[in-house]
Motif scaffolding. Structure first.
Motif, mmCIF file in Angstrom:
data_model
loop_
_atom_site.group_PDB
_atom_site.id
_atom_site.type_symbol
_atom_site.label_atom_id
_atom_site.label_comp_id
_atom_site.label_asym_id
_atom_site.label_seq_id
_atom_site.Cartn_x
_atom_site.Cartn_y
_atom_site.Cartn_z
ATOM 1 N N VAL A 116 0.763 -1.249 -0.023
ATOM 2 C CA VAL A 116 0.041 0.139 0.116
ATOM 3 C C VAL A 116 0.949 1.218 -0.165
ATOM 4 O O VAL A 116 1.969 1.429 0.889
ATOM 5 N N PRO A 117 0.576 2.118 -1.099
ATOM 6 C CA PRO A 117 1.537 3.145 -1.052
ATOM 7 C C PRO A 117 1.414 4.296 0.179
ATOM 8 O O PRO A 117 1.116 5.528 -0.258
ATOM 9 N N ALA A 161 -8.958 9.545 6.214
ATOM 10 C CA ALA A 161 -9.133 8.230 5.689
ATOM 11 C C ALA A 161 -8.874 8.349 3.990
ATOM 12 O O ALA A 161 -9.191 9.200 3.278
ATOM 13 N N PRO A 162 -8.070 7.129 3.739
ATOM 14 C CA PRO A 162 -7.542 7.220 2.213
ATOM 15 C C PRO A 162 -8.840 7.274 1.326
ATOM 16 O O PRO A 162 -9.669 6.503 1.535
ATOM 17 N N GLN A 163 -8.727 8.045 0.319
ATOM 18 C CA GLN A 163 -9.726 8.110 -0.902
ATOM 19 C C GLN A 163 -8.892 8.613 -2.072
ATOM 20 O O GLN A 163 -8.940 9.790 -2.447
ATOM 21 N N TRP A 171 -5.699 4.036 -5.121
ATOM 22 C CA TRP A 171 -5.420 2.694 -4.723
ATOM 23 C C TRP A 171 -6.552 2.148 -3.474
ATOM 24 O O TRP A 171 -6.610 0.976 -3.368
ATOM 25 N N SER A 172 -7.289 3.002 -3.058
ATOM 26 C CA SER A 172 -7.827 2.909 -1.737
ATOM 27 C C SER A 172 -9.315 1.955 -2.125
ATOM 28 O O SER A 172 -9.411 1.189 -1.205
ATOM 29 N N ASP A 173 -9.737 1.987 -3.317
ATOM 30 C CA ASP A 173 -10.869 0.968 -3.545
ATOM 31 C C ASP A 173 -10.440 -0.550 -3.532
ATOM 32 O O ASP A 173 -11.314 -1.116 -3.502
#
Ligand code: GLY
Ligand code: MN
Ligand code: MN
Length: 434
Positions: free
Chosen positions: A58-59, A93-95, A98-100
């Motif tokens: 995960v980046p 929160a990541p959006q 890559w987050s999907d």
């Protein structure tokens, strides 16, 4: 970053991880980002450096107390640490691109992760500091880590894009640093110009920048950053080895400059030419140590051409004379770590192939293959301690010491590019940006 390129990348990783976990007899993997260490007798922290196995999935490079839980054949889960904290910056929160691809759980307390982690048929990868009593699975099993490290040598198109972008950022900053050098400022100020142009802080960069004026260029890992400005009459040379980060991938670039057109400028031009010949010689199937030997031969030719040594180039390599001027390796794997893992690995299962005994500092003993990414970084230095030993050895009579003494105040030359080996050509990511 292109969403599809990341999706393909993750699919490749999942394929690799599924096969590796099956071979090693695990169902799941608990990968910990890590957490910053507290300074001794202090309440401040050391800069945080994420576990490379975490950022491989995960980046995220700056989110401690987080986890990736990878279960064979399933969508990976990300435990994203998001505390309620009025002292520190708390990331959203990541959006993003890559987050999907992750089932994301926000955890407000580091210990909340325990609710999601299981040690059933599981392996744990990370530093277990302050995780006593946690159910994590087998800690850092060698058979598993060897296979993951082996796989990391073959970059996906997404990874190549990240490495190209890291090069773009670094090259822009190298231009700013050269300009600062020509303006006559100190090493410290040149470094500030670099950081500003890269828009990256020291703790974000892959390694401490080497910013070396004059004879400081002979100190291979010179990171002192003197604040002293030199008068123009004393400015001779500049060596800068500095990188950049992009989504956790590293650039590692070195350039050398002469202040005026002089013999040292000619030496840089010869080394620059030689470096490009070495890049062009990279090809699948070639043993990297053979290219390192070729580099010594070419270095010895330059030493002879500039009247630094008396020996024939072949003789200087044979006797070890060239090693006094080039004491480090030709280059190394590059990726999530600046000296990326697996350079001495014998096979996916593990094992170590040491470099040739006379070149013990060479970080790569592997055979070159398609999709691998290397640095190529020949150098030629005037290092006082090595020259002192050389002078007192049997080989001392093979050197023109007056020439060495005239070049000593310039320190040395290193030219370092980052390259991708493709089936039919070598891509020089660094030169493509300069
Ligand atoms: N910057 C470290 C190296 O070139 O390997
Ligand atoms: Mn470097
Ligand atoms: Mn390097």
């Amino acid at each position: 970053m292109n969403k599809n390129s990341y999706a393909e990348h993750l699919a490749t990783l999942c394929h690799r991880y599924d096969a590796i976990l099956e071979t090693c007899g695990y169902e799941s993997l608990n990968v910990y980002s890590g957490a910053p260490g507290v300074r001794f007798l202090d309440d401040n922290y050391y800069p945080f450096r994420v576990n490379p196995h975490f950022k491989a999935l995960v980046p995220l490079t700056n989110n401690p107390h987080s986890w990736v839980i990878y279960r064979r054949g399933q969508r990976p889960q990300l435990l994203f640490y998001r505390p309620v904290d009025f002292w520190h910056y708390v990331p959203p929160a990541p959006q993003t691109f890559w987050s999907d691809h992750y089932d994301i759980e926000l955890i407000a307390d580091a210990a909340d992760a325990k609710r999601f982690l299981s040690d059933k048929n599981a392996a744990f990868i990370g530093e277990a500091t302050k995780l006593d009593g946690w159910k994590l699975g087998e800690h850092n099993p060698e058979a598993l880590i060897s296979r993951l490290h082996w796989a990391r040598a073959y970059k996906t198109p997404y990874e190549m894009d990240c490495l190209r972008q890291a090069n773009r950022i670094a090259v822009k900053a190298h231009h700013a640093a050269e300009q600062a050098f020509r303006n006559g400022v100190s090493e410290f100020e040149i470094n500030l110009a670099y950081l500003e142009a890269a828009a990256q802080g020291e703790n974000q960069l892959p390694y401490g920048n080497i910013v070396a004026l004059n004879h400081h260029g002979s100190i291979l890992h010179y990171t002192h950053l003197s604040t002293q400005r030199l008068p123009e009459t004393e400015l001779r040379s500049f060596l800068i080895d500095a990188g950049a980060d992009y989504h956790g991938y590293c650039a590692d670039i070195t350039r050398s400059y002469a202040y005026k057109p002089d013999e040292f400028a000619d030496l840089i031009a010869a080394m620059d030419n030689m470096e490009q010949e070495l890049v062009a010689a990279l090809k699948p199937g070639l043993a990297y140590p053979d290219l390192h030997r070729e580099c010594h031969l070419k270095t010895a030719q330059i030493l002879r051409q500039f009247g630094i040594i008396k020996s024939s180039p072949e003789g200087a390599v044979e006797s070890g004379l060239s090693r006094s001027f080039l004491p480090h390796g030709l280059g190394h794997f590059l990726g999530l770590q600046v000296h990326d893992v697996g350079g001495h690995q014998t096979a996916a299962e593990g094992g170590t192939t040491p470099p040739p005994a006379e070149y013990s500092f060479l970080r790569t003993s592997r055979t070159i293959e398609v999709d691998q990414v290397f640095t190529i970084e020949p150098g030629l230095y005037f290092i006082d301690s090595l020259l002192e030993s050389l002078k007192n050895s049997d080989l001392g009579s093979e050197v023109h010491w007056d020439k060495v003494d005239s070049l000593r105040p310039y320190g040395g030359v290193r030219i370092e590019d980052n390259v991708i080996v493709h089936a039919d050509h070598v891509e020089n990511m660094t030169r493509d940006c300069f």
